[in-house]
Design a protein around this motif. Sequence first.
Motif: not given
Length: 153
Positions: A25-34, A40-55
């Motif tokens: 998304g424009s403000k966050t990146i949702g992360v899931a793992l399998c 099966f896939a499961s929700a892991a965490e949400t990364v707050k977006r800043t600039k691409f290098s930090k993301d």
Amino acid sequence: MIADSAAAFRDALPGGGRLAGLDVGSKTIGVALCDGEWTFASAAETVKRTKFSKDLEALKAIFTKQEIAGLVIGLPLNLDGSDSPQTQSVRAFARNMDQTGLPILLWDERWSTQAVERAMIDADMTRKKRAERVDAAAAAFILQGAIDALVGL
């Protein structure tokens, strides 16, 4: 390598391995793992977006820790299947993520967030908790759809 088809992505991962799903998304990146067997896939965490290098740093840390073999990135197409401005943004994000060296599958994510929000509302989850968890849950929804298709090949 960025694949538009599950078959091409699967060919890039002959030994299987753990996958990460991303809902960008424009403000966050949702992360899931399998798991490595793609069951099966499961929700892991949400990364707050800043600039691409930090993301990228934050995501690479997750990929390394979780021993990720490939990425599934949700592609937000219009209902008619055409690209939107957000689609173009996610395609650019995927091209930038290609520097991780991991195979990438772009997966149609139409309705993923709405489906997840509806399930959370049905579970009587508060608005605040939904806001905190929806991106990672949408990533899990996207990833589960992809691994179901991969296993069916």
